[in-house]
Scaffold this motif. Structure first.
Motif, PDB file in Angstrom:
ATOM      1  N   ILE A 198       0.718  -1.012   0.035  1.00  0.00           N
ATOM      2  CA  ILE A 198       0.014  -0.152  -0.156  1.00  0.00           C
ATOM      3  C   ILE A 198       0.902   1.213  -0.012  1.00  0.00           C
ATOM      4  CG2 ILE A 198      -1.550   1.286   1.442  1.00  0.00           C
ATOM      5  CD1 ILE A 198      -2.875  -1.385   2.059  1.00  0.00           C
ATOM      6  N   PHE A 199       1.951   1.316   0.820  1.00  0.00           N
ATOM      7  CA  PHE A 199       2.884   2.526   0.819  1.00  0.00           C
ATOM      8  C   PHE A 199       3.775   2.461  -0.531  1.00  0.00           C
ATOM      9  CE2 PHE A 199       2.179   2.013   5.281  1.00  0.00           C
ATOM     10  CZ  PHE A 199       1.969   3.665   5.582  1.00  0.00           C
ATOM     11  N   LEU A 200       4.009   1.165  -1.134  1.00  0.00           N
ATOM     12  CA  LEU A 200       5.010   1.319  -2.166  1.00  0.00           C
ATOM     13  C   LEU A 200       4.054   1.635  -3.642  1.00  0.00           C
ATOM     14  CD1 LEU A 200       7.675   0.518  -3.393  1.00  0.00           C
ATOM     15  CD2 LEU A 200       6.945  -1.922  -3.633  1.00  0.00           C
ATOM     16  N   CYS A 201       2.969   1.370  -3.513  1.00  0.00           N
ATOM     17  CA  CYS A 201       2.162   1.688  -4.855  1.00  0.00           C
ATOM     18  C   CYS A 201       2.240   2.934  -5.296  1.00  0.00           C
ATOM     19  CB  CYS A 201       0.464   0.978  -4.639  1.00  0.00           C
ATOM     20  SG  CYS A 201      -0.340   0.696  -5.927  1.00  0.00           S
ATOM     21  N   PRO A 202       2.029   4.026  -4.773  1.00  0.00           N
ATOM     22  CA  PRO A 202       2.105   5.195  -5.189  1.00  0.00           C
ATOM     23  C   PRO A 202       3.484   5.792  -6.028  1.00  0.00           C
ATOM     24  CG  PRO A 202       1.297   5.525  -3.246  1.00  0.00           C
ATOM     25  CD  PRO A 202       1.608   4.189  -3.452  1.00  0.00           C
ATOM     26  N   LEU A 203       4.580   5.018  -5.247  1.00  0.00           N
ATOM     27  CA  LEU A 203       6.019   5.264  -5.880  1.00  0.00           C
ATOM     28  C   LEU A 203       6.091   4.689  -7.108  1.00  0.00           C
ATOM     29  CD1 LEU A 203       8.872   6.111  -5.363  1.00  0.00           C
ATOM     30  CD2 LEU A 203       9.124   4.082  -4.408  1.00  0.00           C
ATOM     31  N   GLU A 204       5.452   3.199  -7.218  1.00  0.00           N
ATOM     32  CA  GLU A 204       5.518   2.194  -8.375  1.00  0.00           C
ATOM     33  C   GLU A 204       4.534   3.077  -9.482  1.00  0.00           C
ATOM     34  OE1 GLU A 204       7.181  -0.917  -9.260  1.00  0.00           O
ATOM     35  OE2 GLU A 204       8.380   0.183  -7.780  1.00  0.00           O
ATOM     36  N   ALA A 205       3.812   3.495  -9.191  1.00  0.00           N
ATOM     37  CA  ALA A 205       2.771   4.169 -10.130  1.00  0.00           C
ATOM     38  C   ALA A 205       3.535   5.091 -10.756  1.00  0.00           C
ATOM     39  CB  ALA A 205       1.369   4.660  -9.626  1.00  0.00           C
ATOM     40  N   VAL A 206       3.996   6.355  -9.961  1.00  0.00           N
ATOM     41  CA  VAL A 206       4.757   7.419 -10.862  1.00  0.00           C
ATOM     42  C   VAL A 206       6.093   6.758 -11.649  1.00  0.00           C
ATOM     43  CG1 VAL A 206       6.260   9.362 -10.210  1.00  0.00           C
ATOM     44  CG2 VAL A 206       4.157   8.907  -8.872  1.00  0.00           C
ATOM     45  N   ARG A 207       6.828   5.847 -10.901  1.00  0.00           N
ATOM     46  CA  ARG A 207       8.007   5.172 -11.369  1.00  0.00           C
ATOM     47  C   ARG A 207       7.641   4.784 -12.698  1.00  0.00           C
ATOM     48  NH1 ARG A 207      10.447   0.779 -12.628  1.00  0.00           N
ATOM     49  NH2 ARG A 207       9.095  -0.522 -11.358  1.00  0.00           N
ATOM     50  N   ILE A 208       6.656   3.988 -12.822  1.00  0.00           N
ATOM     51  CA  ILE A 208       6.197   3.007 -14.021  1.00  0.00           C
ATOM     52  C   ILE A 208       5.771   4.267 -15.221  1.00  0.00           C
ATOM     53  CG2 ILE A 208       4.512   1.642 -15.110  1.00  0.00           C
ATOM     54  CD1 ILE A 208       4.666   0.078 -12.482  1.00  0.00           C
ATOM     55  N   ARG A 209       4.918   5.357 -14.951  1.00  0.00           N
ATOM     56  CA  ARG A 209       4.462   6.324 -15.632  1.00  0.00           C
ATOM     57  C   ARG A 209       5.769   7.104 -16.167  1.00  0.00           C
ATOM     58  NH1 ARG A 209      -0.176   9.453 -16.168  1.00  0.00           N
ATOM     59  NH2 ARG A 209      -1.213   7.523 -15.593  1.00  0.00           N
ATOM     60  N   ALA A 210       6.903   7.199 -15.297  1.00  0.00           N
ATOM     61  CA  ALA A 210       7.987   8.168 -15.869  1.00  0.00           C
ATOM     62  C   ALA A 210       8.901   7.273 -16.907  1.00  0.00           C
ATOM     63  CB  ALA A 210       8.843   8.537 -14.649  1.00  0.00           C
ATOM     64  N   ALA A 212       9.308  13.640  -7.582  1.00  0.00           N
ATOM     65  CA  ALA A 212       8.618  14.873  -6.951  1.00  0.00           C
ATOM     66  C   ALA A 212       7.527  15.536  -7.957  1.00  0.00           C
ATOM     67  CB  ALA A 212       9.202  15.709  -6.214  1.00  0.00           C
ATOM     68  N   ASP A 213       8.230  15.799  -9.268  1.00  0.00           N
ATOM     69  CA  ASP A 213       7.485  16.320 -10.262  1.00  0.00           C
ATOM     70  C   ASP A 213       6.143  15.191 -10.623  1.00  0.00           C
ATOM     71  OD1 ASP A 213       6.454  18.203 -12.306  1.00  0.00           O
ATOM     72  OD2 ASP A 213       7.729  16.858 -13.703  1.00  0.00           O
ATOM     73  N   GLY A 214       6.568  14.174 -10.848  1.00  0.00           N
ATOM     74  CA  GLY A 214       5.702  13.049 -11.126  1.00  0.00           C
ATOM     75  C   GLY A 214       4.502  12.827 -10.214  1.00  0.00           C
ATOM     76  N   PHE A 215       4.725  12.850  -8.790  1.00  0.00           N
ATOM     77  CA  PHE A 215       3.787  12.850  -7.942  1.00  0.00           C
ATOM     78  C   PHE A 215       2.664  13.983  -8.085  1.00  0.00           C
ATOM     79  CE2 PHE A 215       6.328  10.010  -5.415  1.00  0.00           C
ATOM     80  CZ  PHE A 215       5.517   9.109  -4.876  1.00  0.00           C
ATOM     81  N   GLY A 216       3.114  15.365  -8.231  1.00  0.00           N
ATOM     82  CA  GLY A 216       2.299  16.270  -8.432  1.00  0.00           C
ATOM     83  C   GLY A 216       1.346  16.247  -9.767  1.00  0.00           C
ATOM     84  N   LYS A 217       2.015  15.746 -10.740  1.00  0.00           N
ATOM     85  CA  LYS A 217       1.572  15.702 -12.019  1.00  0.00           C
ATOM     86  C   LYS A 217       0.493  14.609 -11.943  1.00  0.00           C
ATOM     87  CE  LYS A 217       4.759  17.858 -15.076  1.00  0.00           C
ATOM     88  NZ  LYS A 217       5.597  17.656 -16.314  1.00  0.00           N
ATOM     89  N   MET A 218       0.895  13.466 -11.435  1.00  0.00           N
ATOM     90  CA  MET A 218      -0.293  12.365 -11.475  1.00  0.00           C
ATOM     91  C   MET A 218      -1.588  12.807 -10.419  1.00  0.00           C
ATOM     92  SD  MET A 218       0.547   8.299 -10.457  1.00  0.00           S
ATOM     93  CE  MET A 218       1.014   7.791 -12.344  1.00  0.00           C
ATOM     94  N   LEU A 219      -1.217  13.363  -9.332  1.00  0.00           N
ATOM     95  CA  LEU A 219      -2.187  13.762  -8.321  1.00  0.00           C
ATOM     96  C   LEU A 219      -3.256  14.922  -9.335  1.00  0.00           C
ATOM     97  CD1 LEU A 219      -3.303  13.565  -5.361  1.00  0.00           C
ATOM     98  CD2 LEU A 219      -1.814  15.359  -5.001  1.00  0.00           C
ATOM     99  N   LYS A 220      -2.673  15.717  -9.733  1.00  0.00           N
ATOM    100  CA  LYS A 220      -3.529  16.726 -10.403  1.00  0.00           C
ATOM    101  C   LYS A 220      -4.246  15.947 -11.570  1.00  0.00           C
ATOM    102  CE  LYS A 220      -1.960  20.722 -10.868  1.00  0.00           C
ATOM    103  NZ  LYS A 220      -1.034  22.014 -11.331  1.00  0.00           N
ATOM    104  N   ALA A 221      -3.633  14.992 -12.509  1.00  0.00           N
ATOM    105  CA  ALA A 221      -4.336  14.577 -13.637  1.00  0.00           C
ATOM    106  C   ALA A 221      -5.213  13.461 -13.168  1.00  0.00           C
ATOM    107  CB  ALA A 221      -3.139  13.868 -14.561  1.00  0.00           C
ATOM    108  N   GLU A 222      -4.981  12.397 -12.371  1.00  0.00           N
ATOM    109  CA  GLU A 222      -5.768  11.396 -11.898  1.00  0.00           C
ATOM    110  C   GLU A 222      -6.314  11.317 -10.453  1.00  0.00           C
ATOM    111  OE1 GLU A 222      -3.880   7.725 -13.127  1.00  0.00           O
ATOM    112  OE2 GLU A 222      -2.740   8.705 -14.794  1.00  0.00           O
ATOM    113  N   GLY A 223      -5.823  12.103  -9.552  1.00  0.00           N
ATOM    114  CA  GLY A 223      -6.395  12.169  -8.148  1.00  0.00           C
ATOM    115  C   GLY A 223      -5.718  11.032  -7.390  1.00  0.00           C
ATOM    116  N   VAL A 224      -6.195  10.760  -6.337  1.00  0.00           N
ATOM    117  CA  VAL A 224      -5.500   9.671  -5.345  1.00  0.00           C
ATOM    118  C   VAL A 224      -5.651   8.297  -5.824  1.00  0.00           C
ATOM    119  CG1 VAL A 224      -5.469   8.804  -2.944  1.00  0.00           C
ATOM    120  CG2 VAL A 224      -5.629  11.190  -3.384  1.00  0.00           C
ATOM    121  N   GLY A 225      -6.825   8.089  -6.681  1.00  0.00           N
ATOM    122  CA  GLY A 225      -7.058   6.860  -7.086  1.00  0.00           C
ATOM    123  C   GLY A 225      -5.870   6.355  -8.238  1.00  0.00           C
ATOM    124  N   GLY A 226      -5.528   7.415  -8.828  1.00  0.00           N
ATOM    125  CA  GLY A 226      -4.460   7.187  -9.999  1.00  0.00           C
ATOM    126  C   GLY A 226      -3.042   6.353  -9.448  1.00  0.00           C
TER     127      GLY A 226
END
Length: 93
Positions: A8-20, A31-45
């Motif tokens: 559960i803690f690793l999933c957001p990091l993996e999501a941003v890493r895979i997208r990048a 850091a940039d990826g977390f902000g962009k993903m949050l803005k584009a997809e919300g927490v569910g992303g």
């Protein structure tokens, strides 16, 4: 349970890493990826990939612990000892 909490803690990091990795133009770093993903997809992303991660990690961890237990039993059996017969430095578990 510990593996699930870690995932559960690793999933957001993996999501941003895979997208990048899949879209190098997406962000300039985590850091940039977390902000962009949050803005584009919300927490569910961040958690869209949680089910596949759990489907891989939970069976892997269960198997790892089972093999370790079977191996420890075999080692103790080959020595004719139990864990209680040995010191902490001699125990394999």
């Amino acid at each position: 349970a510990a593996e699930t909490i870690a995932d559960i803690f690793l999933c957001p990091l993996e999501a941003v890493r895979i997208r990048a990795v899949s879209d190098p133009e997406f962000c300039d770093g985590l850091a940039d990826g977390f902000g962009k993903m949050l803005k584009a997809e919300g927490v569910g992303g961040f958690y869209a990939g949680l089910a596949p991660i759990l489907a891989k990690q939970v069976p892997y961890t269960m198997t790892k612990f089972a093999v370790q237990g079977i191996s420890a039993d075999a080692i103790y059996g080959s020595m004719g000892k139990t864990p209680a017969d040995l010191s902490d430095s001699q125990n394999v578990s």
